[in-house]
Write an enzyme that holds these catalytic residues in place. Structure first.
Site, PDB file in Angstrom:
ATOM      1  N   GLU A 169      -1.777  -9.311  -3.934  1.00 19.79           N
ATOM      2  CA  GLU A 169      -3.193  -9.508  -4.290  1.00 19.79           C
ATOM      3  C   GLU A 169      -3.415  -9.242  -5.777  1.00 19.79           C
ATOM      4  O   GLU A 169      -4.185  -9.940  -6.436  1.00 19.79           O
ATOM      5  CB  GLU A 169      -4.082  -8.623  -3.412  1.00 19.79           C
ATOM      6  CG  GLU A 169      -4.117  -9.160  -1.975  1.00 19.79           C
ATOM      7  CD  GLU A 169      -4.922  -8.312  -1.022  1.00 19.79           C
ATOM      8  OE1 GLU A 169      -4.665  -7.090  -0.977  1.00 19.79           O
ATOM      9  OE2 GLU A 169      -5.811  -8.847  -0.335  1.00 19.79           O
ATOM     10  N   GLY A 195      -1.067  -5.620  -1.093  1.00 22.62           N
ATOM     11  CA  GLY A 195      -1.841  -5.387  -2.305  1.00 22.62           C
ATOM     12  C   GLY A 195      -1.089  -5.792  -3.564  1.00 22.62           C
ATOM     13  O   GLY A 195      -1.695  -6.186  -4.564  1.00 22.62           O
ATOM     14  N   GLU A 242       0.035  -7.771   6.032  1.00 21.42           N
ATOM     15  CA  GLU A 242      -0.925  -6.839   6.628  1.00 21.42           C
ATOM     16  C   GLU A 242      -1.013  -6.928   8.147  1.00 21.42           C
ATOM     17  O   GLU A 242      -1.181  -5.917   8.826  1.00 21.42           O
ATOM     18  CB  GLU A 242      -2.321  -7.050   6.020  1.00 21.42           C
ATOM     19  CG  GLU A 242      -2.506  -6.467   4.625  1.00 21.42           C
ATOM     20  CD  GLU A 242      -1.961  -7.350   3.505  1.00 21.42           C
ATOM     21  OE1 GLU A 242      -1.294  -8.360   3.796  1.00 21.42           O
ATOM     22  OE2 GLU A 242      -2.187  -7.014   2.328  1.00 21.42           O
ATOM     23  N   ALA A 262       0.833  -1.191   0.000  1.00 20.55           N
ATOM     24  CA  ALA A 262       0.000   0.000   0.000  1.00 20.55           C
ATOM     25  C   ALA A 262       0.875   1.250   0.000  1.00 20.55           C
ATOM     26  O   ALA A 262       2.071   1.188   0.273  1.00 20.55           O
ATOM     27  CB  ALA A 262      -0.888  -0.013   1.235  1.00 20.55           C
TER      28      ALA A 262
END
Ligand code: NAD
Length: 681
Positions: free
Chosen positions: A103, A100, A123, A61
């Protein structure tokens, strides 16, 4: 930030370039959606390689968006768009695919990585769970057991492991772009693999989830995100994809606003900000390309390893041959244990050991840039060492002491060129603990102080500037902790109850078990020195235990009893008797866990406030870093002072007053009272 699209023989290459780590900013998120739109509409394109410029794939992020309201498009939209693209995407990964970033890679049909790459969902380290399908897609690719491991621990998988687990389809050497294009071209000749959401999670063994839950409860304690992450993976394995995605997203949003996430972000930013203080702006740090360590005991050996791990050649000076051989053996033992644990290759260990030159001759330190002294904690011994060294070392060589409690300014008294003198206080084990307290004396030159910060960073440590007082920042607060713990014993609490309460608070160990592990003699020695200086020291029970030779695990007796060869603390009748004698006349009462915690932690907060008031610590965040990186303070609480602020300083002051009225704590200091007015230090 730029996203460029190139076309090459029916394939497209989307290159993300957003230094330093290609973080998933709003601009990047919308850029990726636009790229998917454009390429889906292009009949000349059969497949897409997503690759990043710079040192890494998308590493997570955008930290500058932390704590702000999220902006569209949200990450799940980007992931879904790529997953549903008409043209299959391939993630070409170098460096790190984290959070992310992974992901997005999981939304691609293929993942090809460069050797040395890693992938993970860290995370939980920021108090969160993955929020864009990581918990739902990863178990479909690598199975639930590994997904649980990766997601609840937050530790990335190295390339080889990711490959064998099926997270990476291939690991390639050489030019990643070319290899990725070749892989995609070949893959397009075969039937496409299903997107992950259409796959099932492989069944797990009976009892797997219960065991995972039990392991996690032990490991995570009161930290919420890891348990929630486990629940996310479980739902992804047992329920419908839609429910699992919705649960994961809701959990992510709820956690993002949580106090624990705020605390972990606080520490994250504090670590990043732990660089040289602004007053050193423009100061060129004095260069350190070689070093010597004096004293190869517990600390000296660890410091040698820390220096060698950073590639700095080291001379180790001891007082005689026997001590030198012992010191070199300690260094070698540390490396052998790293090799045994698979953390280091034999070759690397040999290279690092080979960079240590042992000596008992002062003149061998004539050329080094830095000397770190770690001899016995005795003012005269240390002074003698520096007096001798100033005869042989260069006049611009930095001279540092690792003293824990002595005044570095006194150690430096009479030294030629005292502007090169500084305290560098490492923590045990020095090759592992991240904290480095940097303690300048009044004469320390700015470029020497700057060198302390530069060295800390080079050693992978967190530097905190501390002023001179007994124990600097960390050990001074530790003294308060220990004194309060003993006060509780005199007032009716047992060592077991105090230890259990502090563990429940989040400390890895209670104060008494920790002393038994480290040995009671070190603190006894410090108390003796403090008393000789005329200071009052409160340790009636510890003093008595030391007189009885109960020095902790090493004597099979300390605050607890120990069965021969065992480390499990057993309640001790002898200690109970010593406590009862010391408690004569003190009113006894029952103690709840919360009361024990308050009676220890709030006086620590007050001591930290005094430390700020006296200028020993310059910033509240420095106290937080010291506690988290030197003393095992729970990271998810954000450090001692962040935790107090989160609770509310008015409440802290009020509780402290109550404790003071009961004779169990000092009155709040002025700095704490002032901070309570504004709510922050
Ligand atoms: P230690 O007793 O394990 O080691 C001291 C070493 O210094 C011994 O090997 C001894 O032979 C050597 N030595 C003594 N006099 C010497 C001399 N004149 N020349 C060369 N070598 C000499 O002690 P330690 O626990 O490693 O502590 C060393 C210093 O580090 C102390 O100042 C201590 O307060 C500080 N410190 C200790 C800890 C800890 O947890 N042990 C933590 C931080 C700082």
């Amino acid at each position: 930030m730029s996203i460029t699209i190139e076309r090459e023989d029916g394939l497209a290459v989307v290159t993300v370039d957003f230094p330093p780590v290609n973080a998933l900013s709003q601009a990047l998120r919308s850029g990726l959606i636009a790229a998917a739109e454009e390429l889906d509409a292009d009949p000349g394109v059969q497949g897409v390689v997503l690759i990043c410029a710079g040192r890494t794939f998308i590493a997570g992020a955008d930290v500058s968006e932390f704590g702000k309201p999220p902006q569209e498009p949200h990450l799940p939209d980007v992931v879904t768009r790529i997953e549903n693209a008409a043209k299959p995407w391939l993630a070409a990964i170098h460096g790190s695919a984290l959070g992310g970033g992974l992901e997005i890679a999981l939304a691609c049909r293929f993942r090809v990585a460069q050797a040395g790459a890693q992938a993970g969902l860290p995370e939980v380290k920021l108090g969160l769970v993955p929020g864009a399908g990581g918990c739902v897609r990863l178990p479909r690719l690598v199975g639930a057991p590994l997904a649980v491991e990766v997601i609840t621990r937050g530790t990335p998988l190295p390339a080889a492991k990711a490959l064998s687990a099926g997270l990476f389809d291939a690991v390639v050497e050489g030019d990643l772009r070319r290899e990725a294009l070749a892989y995609l071209r070949a893959a397009l000749q075969r039937p496409l693999p299903q997107v992950l959401l259409q796959r099932e999670v492989a069944p797990v063994e009976a009892g797997f989830w219960e065991q995972a839950q039990a392991d996690l409860s032990k490991r995570a304690g009161r930290e919420i995100a890891p348990g929630l992450a486990l629940e996310c993976v479980r739902r992804a394995s047992e329920g419908s994809v839609q429910d699992a995605l919705a649960f994961e997203r809701a959990s992510f949003l709820e956690r993002r606003a949580s106090e624990q996430a705020r605390a972990l972000r606080h520490i994250f930013f504090a670590e990043r900000g732990a660089t040289r203080p602004p007053e050193l702006n423009g100061v060129q740090a004095r260069a350190v390309n070689s070093a010597a360590v004096v004293g190869g005991g517990t600390m000296g050996a660890g410091i040698v390893v820390a220096l060698r791990d950073a590639g700095i050649p080291v001379v180790l000076l001891e007082r005689d041959d026997t001590a030198l051989q012992r010191g070199l053996q300690r260094v070698s033992d540390i490396y052998q244990s790293s090799v045994k644990r698979g953390r280091l290759s034999e070759g690397a260990a040999a290279e690092r050991i080979g960079g240590v030159r042992g000596t008992i001759v002062d003149a061998d330190l004539a050329d080094v840039d830095l000397v770190i002294e770690a001899v016995f904690e005795d003012l005269q011994v240390k002074r003698d060492v520096f007096a001798r060294l100033s005869q042989v070392c260069r006049n611009d060589a930095i001279l540092a002491t690792n003293t824990s409690y002595l005044d570095p300014a006194l150690i430096a008294e009479g030294l030629v060129a005292p502007e090169r003198f500084i305290g560098l206080h490492f923590f045990s084990p020095a090759q592992i603990m991240k904290l480095l307290e940097i303690v300048p004396i009044p004469q320390t030159a700015p470029d020497v102080l700057a060198a302390g910060f530069t060295l800390a960073r080079r050693l992978g440590k967190i530097p905190v500037r501390a002023g001179i007082c007994d124990g600097f920042i960390g050990n001074r607060i530790l003294r308060t902790l220990r004194a309060q713990a003993e006060r509780l014993l005199l007032a009716g609490a047992t060592p077991q109850a105090v230890d259990a309460a502090m563990r429940a608070y989040g400390m890895p160990m209670g104060p008494f078990e920790a002393q038994d592990l480290g040995g009671l003699d070190i603190a006894a020695f410090q108390r003796k020195a403090a008393r000789e200086r005329g200071e009052a020291v409160f340790a009636p029970v510890a003093d008595r235990l030391c007189e009885q030779g109960r020095l902790g695990q090493k004597t099979q007796a300390g605050w607890y009893d120990y069965a021969p060869g065992e480390r499990r603390p057993l309640p001790s009748d002898t200690v109970a008797k010593v406590i009862a004698e010391a408690a004569a006349g003190v009113p006894q009462r029952a103690w709840s866990e919360a009361e024990i915690i308050d009676s220890i932690v709030l006086p620590m907060v007050n001591e930290a406030a005094l430390i700020l008031e006296e200028g020993i610590a310059r910033r509240a965040v420095d106290v937080d870093l010291v506690e988290v990186h030197g003393y095992g303070f729970p990271r998810w609480r954000g450090g001692l002072l962040h935790d107090a602020e989160a609770r509310g300083l008015k409440e802290v002051v009020a509780r402290l007053r109550e404790l003071a009225a009961a004779g169990l704590a000092p009155e709040p200091c002025r700095k704490l009272e002032q901070a309570a007015e504004t709510g922050t230090f």
